[in-house]
Write an enzyme that holds these catalytic residues in place. Structure first.
Site, PDB file in Angstrom:
ATOM      1  N   HIS A  80      -5.395 -56.204 122.115  1.00  0.00           N
ATOM      2  CA  HIS A  80      -5.886 -54.993 122.787  1.00  0.00           C
ATOM      3  C   HIS A  80      -5.440 -54.987 124.247  1.00  0.00           C
ATOM      4  O   HIS A  80      -4.904 -53.994 124.741  1.00  0.00           O
ATOM      5  CB  HIS A  80      -7.417 -54.956 122.680  1.00  0.00           C
ATOM      6  N   GLU A  81      -5.673 -56.106 124.943  1.00  0.00           N
ATOM      7  CA  GLU A  81      -5.332 -56.172 126.365  1.00  0.00           C
ATOM      8  C   GLU A  81      -3.826 -56.270 126.584  1.00  0.00           C
ATOM      9  O   GLU A  81      -3.285 -55.654 127.508  1.00  0.00           O
ATOM     10  CB  GLU A  81      -6.068 -57.331 127.037  1.00  0.00           C
ATOM     11  N   HIS A  84      -2.226 -52.888 126.527  1.00  0.00           N
ATOM     12  CA  HIS A  84      -2.313 -52.127 127.778  1.00  0.00           C
ATOM     13  C   HIS A  84      -1.111 -52.443 128.682  1.00  0.00           C
ATOM     14  O   HIS A  84      -0.511 -51.535 129.263  1.00  0.00           O
ATOM     15  CB  HIS A  84      -3.607 -52.438 128.526  1.00  0.00           C
TER      16      HIS A  84
END
Length: 179
Positions: A80-81, A84
């Site tokens: 998820h990170e 980004h």
């Protein structure tokens, strides 16, 4: 890809760093280009599991949530990170004034197409492991546990809190640890 950590077993840090690296290798293989490796910090507090700092190219992770949810954390939070940062590198950085939404279509595409994960903006980890210190305040009708942040605002004279039920001001009684 150095890491800083607070109260986390070195083996867990190495596993986390290896997962970050695996996500970047997967992205590079699929996209046919390289990406710089971010600084990784395990010093995040609060309820968030992780965050990506785009301009400084850093990843921050919550050590308490990682330790309590290791497999799910590595499977979901790390990609998820990383997603980004990848979205920022692919569509955000130096691309004029167009703004890429944090969990917009590009991020969702990276999550689905690159990492094979269903995009989710929040985690569902049990927050009980976070047991933060609270300060007991009271009014005319009940006690109220206030967070460290709210207590400090009261102590600095920046805020006053009132009971929603009796509307009396809250008065500090003692400090305790949340159960």
């Amino acid at each position: 890809m150095p890491a800083t950590a607070t109260r986390l077993d070195p083996a867990l840090i190495e596993t986390l760093l290896a997962r970050v690296e695996a996500c970047f290798v997967q992205a590079e293989t699929r996209l046919g280009r390289t990406f710089p490796r971010p600084q990784v910090h395990c010093n995040m507090r609060g309820r968030a599991a992780g965050s990506a700092r785009l301009q400084t190219w850093e990843l921050r992770f919550n050590p308490a949530l990682y330790q309590a949810n290791q497999q799910a954390f590595l499977r979901e939070v790390v990609p998820h990170e990383v997603a980004h940062l990848l979205v920022y590198a692919l569509w955000g950085e130096g691309r004029g004034k167009s703004r890429v939404l944090p969990h917009g279509r590009q991020w969702q595409s990276v999550m689905r197409d690159l990492f094979g994960l269903e995009p989710s903006t929040t985690h569902s980890f049990d927050l009980g492991v976070l047991a933060q210190r609270t300060f007991v305040y009271a009014c005319a009708c009940q006690q109220h546990p206030l967070s460290v942040r709210r207590h400090n605002k009261v102590m600095r004279g920046e805020a006053r809190y009132h009971c929603r039920r009796c509307r009396q001001p809250l008065v500090w009684q003692r400090d305790t640890t949340a159960d």
